[in-house]
Write a protein that holds these residues in place. Structure first.
Motif, PDB file in Angstrom:
ATOM      1  N   ALA A 222      29.729 -30.474 -16.124  1.00  0.00           N
ATOM      2  CA  ALA A 222      28.989 -29.430 -16.841  1.00  0.00           C
ATOM      3  C   ALA A 222      27.481 -29.594 -16.711  1.00  0.00           C
ATOM      4  O   ALA A 222      26.738 -28.668 -16.959  1.00  0.00           O
ATOM      5  CB  ALA A 222      29.388 -29.435 -18.308  1.00  0.00           C
ATOM      6  N   ALA A 223      26.995 -30.761 -16.324  1.00  0.00           N
ATOM      7  CA  ALA A 223      25.553 -31.018 -16.277  1.00  0.00           C
ATOM      8  C   ALA A 223      25.006 -30.979 -14.860  1.00  0.00           C
ATOM      9  O   ALA A 223      24.006 -31.607 -14.562  1.00  0.00           O
ATOM     10  CB  ALA A 223      25.253 -32.364 -16.925  1.00  0.00           C
ATOM     11  N   ALA A 224      25.623 -30.243 -13.953  1.00  0.00           N
ATOM     12  CA  ALA A 224      25.163 -30.166 -12.571  1.00  0.00           C
ATOM     13  C   ALA A 224      23.808 -29.463 -12.500  1.00  0.00           C
ATOM     14  O   ALA A 224      23.509 -28.576 -13.292  1.00  0.00           O
ATOM     15  CB  ALA A 224      26.186 -29.430 -11.729  1.00  0.00           C
ATOM     16  N   VAL A 225      22.984 -29.869 -11.536  1.00  0.00           N
ATOM     17  CA  VAL A 225      21.665 -29.278 -11.340  1.00  0.00           C
ATOM     18  C   VAL A 225      21.558 -28.829  -9.880  1.00  0.00           C
ATOM     19  O   VAL A 225      22.004 -29.534  -8.980  1.00  0.00           O
ATOM     20  CB  VAL A 225      20.552 -30.302 -11.646  1.00  0.00           C
TER      21      VAL A 225
ATOM     22  N   ARG B 144      15.437 -20.475  -7.164  1.00  0.00           N
ATOM     23  CA  ARG B 144      14.362 -19.630  -7.670  1.00  0.00           C
ATOM     24  C   ARG B 144      14.917 -18.738  -8.768  1.00  0.00           C
ATOM     25  O   ARG B 144      16.026 -18.230  -8.666  1.00  0.00           O
ATOM     26  CB  ARG B 144      13.809 -18.740  -6.565  1.00  0.00           C
ATOM     27  N   ALA B 145      14.121 -18.519  -9.782  1.00  0.00           N
ATOM     28  CA  ALA B 145      14.510 -17.630 -10.870  1.00  0.00           C
ATOM     29  C   ALA B 145      13.629 -16.381 -10.803  1.00  0.00           C
ATOM     30  O   ALA B 145      12.407 -16.483 -10.739  1.00  0.00           O
ATOM     31  CB  ALA B 145      14.337 -18.320 -12.216  1.00  0.00           C
ATOM     32  N   LEU B 146      14.261 -15.224 -10.796  1.00  0.00           N
ATOM     33  CA  LEU B 146      13.536 -13.955 -10.847  1.00  0.00           C
ATOM     34  C   LEU B 146      13.482 -13.508 -12.297  1.00  0.00           C
ATOM     35  O   LEU B 146      14.471 -13.589 -13.018  1.00  0.00           O
ATOM     36  CB  LEU B 146      14.265 -12.895 -10.027  1.00  0.00           C
ATOM     37  N   SER B 147      12.339 -13.004 -12.708  1.00  0.00           N
ATOM     38  CA  SER B 147      12.229 -12.512 -14.079  1.00  0.00           C
ATOM     39  C   SER B 147      11.569 -11.145 -14.072  1.00  0.00           C
ATOM     40  O   SER B 147      10.946 -10.749 -13.078  1.00  0.00           O
ATOM     41  CB  SER B 147      11.422 -13.490 -14.942  1.00  0.00           C
ATOM     42  N   GLY B 148      11.734 -10.443 -15.169  1.00  0.00           N
ATOM     43  CA  GLY B 148      11.091  -9.146 -15.312  1.00  0.00           C
ATOM     44  C   GLY B 148      11.716  -8.036 -14.492  1.00  0.00           C
ATOM     45  O   GLY B 148      11.069  -7.032 -14.223  1.00  0.00           O
ATOM     46  N   LEU B 149      12.987  -8.199 -14.096  1.00  0.00           N
ATOM     47  CA  LEU B 149      13.639  -7.151 -13.319  1.00  0.00           C
ATOM     48  C   LEU B 149      13.958  -5.955 -14.210  1.00  0.00           C
ATOM     49  O   LEU B 149      14.403  -6.106 -15.338  1.00  0.00           O
ATOM     50  CB  LEU B 149      14.942  -7.666 -12.703  1.00  0.00           C
ATOM     51  N   SER B 150      13.738  -4.771 -13.675  1.00  0.00           N
ATOM     52  CA  SER B 150      14.106  -3.549 -14.396  1.00  0.00           C
ATOM     53  C   SER B 150      15.609  -3.344 -14.251  1.00  0.00           C
ATOM     54  O   SER B 150      16.237  -3.912 -13.356  1.00  0.00           O
ATOM     55  CB  SER B 150      13.358  -2.355 -13.804  1.00  0.00           C
ATOM     56  N   PRO B 151      16.211  -2.522 -15.116  1.00  0.00           N
ATOM     57  CA  PRO B 151      17.643  -2.226 -14.959  1.00  0.00           C
ATOM     58  C   PRO B 151      18.007  -1.685 -13.568  1.00  0.00           C
ATOM     59  O   PRO B 151      19.002  -2.116 -12.993  1.00  0.00           O
ATOM     60  CB  PRO B 151      17.927  -1.222 -16.076  1.00  0.00           C
TER      61      PRO B 151
ATOM     62  N   THR C 147      28.553 -12.879 -12.331  1.00  0.00           N
ATOM     63  CA  THR C 147      27.345 -13.257 -13.045  1.00  0.00           C
ATOM     64  C   THR C 147      27.724 -14.207 -14.173  1.00  0.00           C
ATOM     65  O   THR C 147      28.648 -13.927 -14.941  1.00  0.00           O
ATOM     66  CB  THR C 147      26.646 -12.014 -13.630  1.00  0.00           C
ATOM     67  N   ARG C 148      27.027 -15.336 -14.229  1.00  0.00           N
ATOM     68  CA  ARG C 148      27.261 -16.314 -15.299  1.00  0.00           C
ATOM     69  C   ARG C 148      25.941 -16.673 -15.960  1.00  0.00           C
ATOM     70  O   ARG C 148      24.898 -16.723 -15.324  1.00  0.00           O
ATOM     71  CB  ARG C 148      27.874 -17.604 -14.733  1.00  0.00           C
ATOM     72  N   ARG C 149      26.025 -16.948 -17.247  1.00  0.00           N
ATOM     73  CA  ARG C 149      24.859 -17.429 -17.990  1.00  0.00           C
ATOM     74  C   ARG C 149      24.720 -18.916 -17.723  1.00  0.00           C
ATOM     75  O   ARG C 149      25.715 -19.637 -17.601  1.00  0.00           O
ATOM     76  CB  ARG C 149      25.048 -17.187 -19.481  1.00  0.00           C
ATOM     77  N   LEU C 150      23.492 -19.376 -17.628  1.00  0.00           N
ATOM     78  CA  LEU C 150      23.215 -20.799 -17.469  1.00  0.00           C
ATOM     79  C   LEU C 150      21.895 -21.127 -18.138  1.00  0.00           C
ATOM     80  O   LEU C 150      21.198 -20.247 -18.615  1.00  0.00           O
ATOM     81  CB  LEU C 150      23.217 -21.201 -15.990  1.00  0.00           C
ATOM     82  N   VAL C 151      21.569 -22.393 -18.160  1.00  0.00           N
ATOM     83  CA  VAL C 151      20.315 -22.842 -18.770  1.00  0.00           C
ATOM     84  C   VAL C 151      19.490 -23.523 -17.686  1.00  0.00           C
ATOM     85  O   VAL C 151      19.972 -24.418 -16.986  1.00  0.00           O
ATOM     86  CB  VAL C 151      20.589 -23.822 -19.935  1.00  0.00           C
ATOM     87  N   LEU C 152      18.236 -23.092 -17.541  1.00  0.00           N
ATOM     88  CA  LEU C 152      17.332 -23.713 -16.586  1.00  0.00           C
ATOM     89  C   LEU C 152      16.926 -25.093 -17.082  1.00  0.00           C
ATOM     90  O   LEU C 152      17.057 -25.396 -18.278  1.00  0.00           O
ATOM     91  CB  LEU C 152      16.102 -22.833 -16.378  1.00  0.00           C
ATOM     92  N   VAL C 153      16.415 -25.939 -16.194  1.00  0.00           N
ATOM     93  CA  VAL C 153      16.065 -27.305 -16.605  1.00  0.00           C
ATOM     94  C   VAL C 153      14.996 -27.336 -17.688  1.00  0.00           C
ATOM     95  O   VAL C 153      14.904 -28.303 -18.436  1.00  0.00           O
ATOM     96  CB  VAL C 153      15.648 -28.191 -15.401  1.00  0.00           C
ATOM     97  N   ASP C 154      14.204 -26.254 -17.794  1.00  0.00           N
ATOM     98  CA  ASP C 154      13.188 -26.221 -18.854  1.00  0.00           C
ATOM     99  C   ASP C 154      13.737 -25.638 -20.156  1.00  0.00           C
ATOM    100  O   ASP C 154      12.998 -25.417 -21.109  1.00  0.00           O
ATOM    101  CB  ASP C 154      11.950 -25.448 -18.399  1.00  0.00           C
ATOM    102  N   GLY C 155      15.056 -25.365 -20.194  1.00  0.00           N
ATOM    103  CA  GLY C 155      15.700 -24.889 -21.412  1.00  0.00           C
ATOM    104  C   GLY C 155      15.821 -23.386 -21.550  1.00  0.00           C
ATOM    105  O   GLY C 155      16.487 -22.894 -22.467  1.00  0.00           O
ATOM    106  N   ARG C 156      15.185 -22.620 -20.656  1.00  0.00           N
ATOM    107  CA  ARG C 156      15.274 -21.162 -20.748  1.00  0.00           C
ATOM    108  C   ARG C 156      16.656 -20.684 -20.308  1.00  0.00           C
ATOM    109  O   ARG C 156      17.233 -21.225 -19.372  1.00  0.00           O
ATOM    110  CB  ARG C 156      14.225 -20.499 -19.857  1.00  0.00           C
ATOM    111  N   PRO C 157      17.177 -19.652 -20.968  1.00  0.00           N
ATOM    112  CA  PRO C 157      18.446 -19.073 -20.524  1.00  0.00           C
ATOM    113  C   PRO C 157      18.220 -18.211 -19.281  1.00  0.00           C
ATOM    114  O   PRO C 157      17.130 -17.657 -19.087  1.00  0.00           O
ATOM    115  CB  PRO C 157      18.881 -18.210 -21.708  1.00  0.00           C
TER     116      PRO C 157
END
Length: 96
Positions: free
Chosen positions: A16-19, A23-30, A46-56
């Motif tokens: 469960a703790a794999a890293v 790259r993370a894209l943010s601010g995408l429009s629908p 599509t799966r939810r995950l947590v980035l190493v800095d804690g952001r979803p």
């Protein structure tokens, strides 16, 4: 790495703790998100995950874990041999 494909696939690890680097894209429009969903297609979920800095975040995860190769995808080899054709494929997608 995925068999017979130039592009990579994020494959879930047994632990469960794999890293994994990426790259993370943010601010995408629908509509932009809809283009990505259509392009990735049914081979990914599509799966939810947590980035190493804690952001979803959300990620496209390759569904067929058994088909994934036991090797890391090589971004430099991809860029040298496949990037122009891959970009052309993306730009020719009907959603663009």
């Amino acid at each position: 790495a995925l068999p017979g494909r130039a592009y990579p696939g994020l494959v879930p690890a047994a632990g469960a703790a794999a890293v994994v680097a990426g790259r993370a894209l943010s601010g995408l429009s629908p509509p932009e998100r809809a283009v990505l969903d259509a392009f990735e297609g049914d081979e990914y979920e599509t799966r939810r995950l947590v980035l190493v800095d804690g952001r979803p975040a959300s990620a496209y995860v390759w569904r067929d874990v058994a088909a994934a190769l036991d090797q890391t995808w090589d971004a430099d080899a991809f860029a040298a041999a496949h990037l122009p054709a891959f970009v052309a494929r993306i730009l020719s997608h009907p959603r663009f």
